[in-house]
Design an enzyme around this catalytic site. Structure first.
Site, short mmCIF file in Angstrom:
data_model
loop_
_atom_site.label_atom_id
_atom_site.label_comp_id
_atom_site.label_asym_id
_atom_site.label_seq_id
_atom_site.Cartn_x
_atom_site.Cartn_y
_atom_site.Cartn_z
N HIS A 90 43.30 11.85 57.18
CA HIS A 90 43.00 13.44 57.32
C HIS A 90 41.65 13.51 57.76
O HIS A 90 40.67 13.37 57.30
CB HIS A 90 43.27 14.12 56.17
CG HIS A 90 44.50 13.71 55.42
ND1 HIS A 90 45.60 14.79 55.65
CD2 HIS A 90 45.19 13.10 54.50
CE1 HIS A 90 46.72 14.41 54.70
NE2 HIS A 90 46.42 13.14 54.09
N PHE A 91 41.50 13.97 59.16
CA PHE A 91 40.16 14.17 59.68
C PHE A 91 39.70 15.43 59.69
O PHE A 91 38.56 15.91 60.62
CB PHE A 91 40.17 13.44 61.32
CG PHE A 91 40.06 11.83 61.02
CD1 PHE A 91 39.56 11.20 59.68
CD2 PHE A 91 40.14 11.08 62.21
CE1 PHE A 91 39.65 9.81 59.89
CE2 PHE A 91 40.06 9.63 62.08
CZ PHE A 91 39.64 8.99 60.95
N ARG A 92 40.64 16.43 59.28
CA ARG A 92 40.08 17.80 59.24
C ARG A 92 39.81 18.87 60.35
O ARG A 92 39.47 19.92 60.25
CB ARG A 92 38.96 17.78 58.07
CG ARG A 92 39.07 16.94 56.88
CD ARG A 92 40.19 17.35 55.95
NE ARG A 92 40.16 17.01 54.71
CZ ARG A 92 41.23 16.75 53.91
NH1 ARG A 92 42.51 17.14 54.44
NH2 ARG A 92 40.92 16.30 52.62
N ASN A 122 47.76 18.68 58.27
CA ASN A 122 47.53 19.93 57.33
C ASN A 122 45.92 20.45 57.79
O ASN A 122 45.02 20.32 56.85
CB ASN A 122 47.56 19.39 56.11
CG ASN A 122 46.86 18.00 55.47
OD1 ASN A 122 46.59 17.36 56.38
ND2 ASN A 122 46.47 17.93 54.26
N HIS A 207 55.30 13.15 52.41
CA HIS A 207 54.78 13.24 51.24
C HIS A 207 55.72 13.50 50.00
O HIS A 207 56.18 14.68 50.05
CB HIS A 207 53.53 14.30 51.26
CG HIS A 207 52.89 14.44 49.85
ND1 HIS A 207 51.61 14.08 50.06
CD2 HIS A 207 53.23 14.67 48.75
CE1 HIS A 207 51.11 14.33 48.71
NE2 HIS A 207 52.11 14.89 47.77
N HIS A 260 52.35 6.85 50.69
CA HIS A 260 51.85 6.59 49.37
C HIS A 260 52.43 6.54 48.16
O HIS A 260 52.23 7.29 47.15
CB HIS A 260 50.47 7.56 49.22
CG HIS A 260 50.85 8.93 49.88
ND1 HIS A 260 52.13 9.74 49.15
CD2 HIS A 260 49.99 10.02 50.16
CE1 HIS A 260 52.07 10.82 49.64
NE2 HIS A 260 50.76 10.91 50.36
N ASP A 330 45.16 6.86 53.51
CA ASP A 330 45.24 8.40 53.16
C ASP A 330 43.70 9.05 53.18
O ASP A 330 43.52 9.69 52.10
CB ASP A 330 46.10 8.38 51.87
CG ASP A 330 46.44 10.11 51.59
OD1 ASP A 330 46.10 10.81 52.35
OD2 ASP A 330 46.79 10.21 50.42
N HIS A 334 36.76 15.26 50.81
CA HIS A 334 36.23 16.68 50.43
C HIS A 334 35.05 16.50 49.92
O HIS A 334 34.32 15.25 49.81
CB HIS A 334 37.04 17.27 49.25
CG HIS A 334 38.67 17.47 49.51
ND1 HIS A 334 39.13 18.48 50.01
CD2 HIS A 334 39.70 16.55 49.01
CE1 HIS A 334 40.43 18.08 50.07
NE2 HIS A 334 40.84 17.11 49.40
O1 DOR Z 1 45.27 13.83 47.67
C1 DOR Z 1 45.57 14.07 48.74
N1 DOR Z 1 44.82 14.66 49.54
N2 DOR Z 1 46.90 13.86 49.17
C2 DOR Z 1 47.38 14.44 50.13
O2 DOR Z 1 48.42 14.33 50.56
C3 DOR Z 1 46.66 15.30 51.05
C4 DOR Z 1 45.32 14.80 50.91
C5 DOR Z 1 44.36 16.08 51.76
O3 DOR Z 1 44.72 16.41 52.71
O4 DOR Z 1 43.33 16.46 51.05
#
Ligand code: DOR
Length: 468
Positions: A90-92, A122, A207, A260, A330, A334
């Site tokens: 996830h590179f946001r 996402n 997921h 996962h 994964d 944050h």
């Molecule tokens: O803990 C998680 N964080 N699991 C996920 O499937 C999504 C990810 C996130 O995008 O922060």
């Protein structure tokens, strides 16, 4: 020249064999004297690279001399693996760039020996239509250090677009959240999942956590106690969802990829459904356990959760038995400030793309898996499951993507080493043996001995059957 496979430079133009031979033995780069590892074996040899492709593999010396090359890199004592492809990050970007962006995330990838990534949908806006998908490709093309593909998110409302979306160049496939996690993507009901599986032809990634149980069990979360996370998101949450998912895949004839996998129960269940289901495991579920909540607090909070040690053991059993197909990090950054909110207001996710290789090489050195099995789960596996064109093995004609590792090197992983914008790793202070010393992408040395040698030049990963 013994034991050597060569990609002809000129097949019909060459006037005589001697000219052909001269042409054939010049390379842009030669990586010499390495232990070359594929998923099915390893041997000592050299790799010759021309125009970004592997042009020859084997013993390239002739009469004691190495053939001409603009650059020759001595890899004595090093292992050369096919480039590691991390199929879940996830590179946001766009929308959450205060945590990470495509440039910083991919910098972490190459510093950690990863040559390609599949990035998740996402973001904000969500990657759920052609416009948002193409926007990501355009952003990545100018900024990413490694090669890339993006998942498109499946929703209730975009089912009609999925068959085209999954075939767009650079698309890794469709990703569905059956349980809610970071962001608003969610298809929790059987009808919704069935409609998506009916609409697409490629393997769909899930997921898999049961949203209904998650809602019912919210009272199990204990304020300020992240160790209650696995009590809330328990084995039943994961297993019930995965059983429903496998049932729906059987009904529709679809292939599924369960991301996962975190419970021994799912691993056992999925071992009976390998004809339709592929399985991802993560370094954190294989390395950390519930005993670490005390030390790491919310830094360990992840969906699905890190669980007690018995699950970790059973996941390793799944690796040893071949039930697990792929290792994905994964990587879900944050900021530390966000993570400092009291549980359960703290977000789930930890960094991982940069630590995948060293953490897993340490497991290789500890005898938990072979280096060949590691390659199977990070290169050959992605190639096989997702239909990647020209990446995933050391073979003549394939992209010259290499992860070069020193299996003897001891290092201590630290927050300071982590390139992620979020600036932390759950492995801060962990000593590992086995370290990525080179990241080569399409023939370019992008990282060498911890130094970035090349600017952003990532390109979309190609897939069989994609639209032109
Ligand atoms: O803990 C998680 N964080 N699991 C996920 O499937 C999504 C990810 C996130 O995008 O922060």
């Amino acid at each position: 020249m013994a034991l050597v496979a060569i990609l002809p430079h000129c097949s019909i133009d060459c006037k005589n064999t001697e000219t052909a031979r001269m042409e054939m033995i010049s390379f842009d780069t030669i990586f010499k004297n390495a232990t070359l590892v594929n998923h099915d074996g390893e041997f000592r040899g050299d790799i010759g690279i021309r125009d970004g492709l592997i042009a020859a593999i084997g013993d390239l010396t002739e009469g004691g001399k190495t053939p001409a090359a603009a650059e020759t890199v001595d890899c004595t004592g090093l292992h050369v693996l096919p480039g590691v492809i991390d199929t879940q990050v996830h590179f946001r970007e766009p929308g959450l760039e205060h945590k990470e962006n495509l440039q910083t995330g991919s910098l972490g990838a190459v510093m950690g020996g990863v040559t390609g990534v599949f990035e998740m949908p996402n973001t904000n806006p969500l990657t759920i239509d052609e416009e948002t998908f193409l926007d990501k490709i355009a952003r990545a093309t100018n900024s990413m250090h490694c090669d890339f593909a993006f998942y498109a998110g499946g929703t209730h409302d975009n089912v009609a677009q999925l068959a085209r979306l999954e075939r767009l160049p650079g698309c890794a496939g469709i990703k569905v959240f059956m349980g809610s996690s970071t962001g608003s993507l969610l298809v929790s009901d059987d009808d919704g999942v069935r409609a998506i599986l009916d609409a697409v032809s490629r393997r769909v990634a899930f997921h898999s956590e049961d949203e209904y149980l998650l809602e019912d069990q919210k009272h199990l979360r204990v304020m300020n106690d992240p160790s209650s996370h696995p009590a809330w998101r328990d084995v039943n949450v994961a297993l019930r969802s995965t059983k429903r998912l496998v049932g729906l895949a059987r009904e529709t004839g679809a292939s599924i990829h369960v991301l996962h996998v975190s419970t021994g129960e799912e691993m056992e269940f999925l071992s009976r459904h390998k004809d339709i289901a592929s399985v991802e495991v993560t370094p954190h579920h294989l390395t950390l356990d519930a005993g670490d909540y005390q030390r790491l607090g919310t830094l360990l909070q992840m969906n699905p959760p890190v669980r007690d040690i018995s699950h970790r053991k059973r996941l390793w059993h799944g690796v040893a038995g071949g039930v697990a197909d792929i290792l994905g990090s994964d990587h879900a950054p944050h900021t530390l400030e966000e993570k400092s909110a009291p549980y359960p207001d703290s977000p789930s996710g930890m960094t991982g793309v940069q630590t995948l290789v060293p953490v897993m090489l340490d497991h290789v050195n500890a005898g938990r898996l072979s280096l060949q099995r590691f390659v199977d789960m990070t290169s050959a596996g992605p190639n096989r499951l997702f239909g990647i064109a020209g990446k995933g093995r050391l073979a003549v004609g394939y992209d010259a993507d290499l992860t070069i590792v020193d299996m003897k090197r001891c290092e201590i992983i630290s927050n300071g080493w982590v390139a992620s914008r979020s600036g932390w790793t759950p492995y801060d202070g962990r000593r590992v043996t086995g370290w990525p010393v080179g990241t080569v992408i399409r023939g370019n040395r992008v990282m060498w001995e911890g130094e970035l040698l090349k600017g952003s030049s990532g390109r979309p990963i190609r897939f069989n059957g994609a639209l032109a």
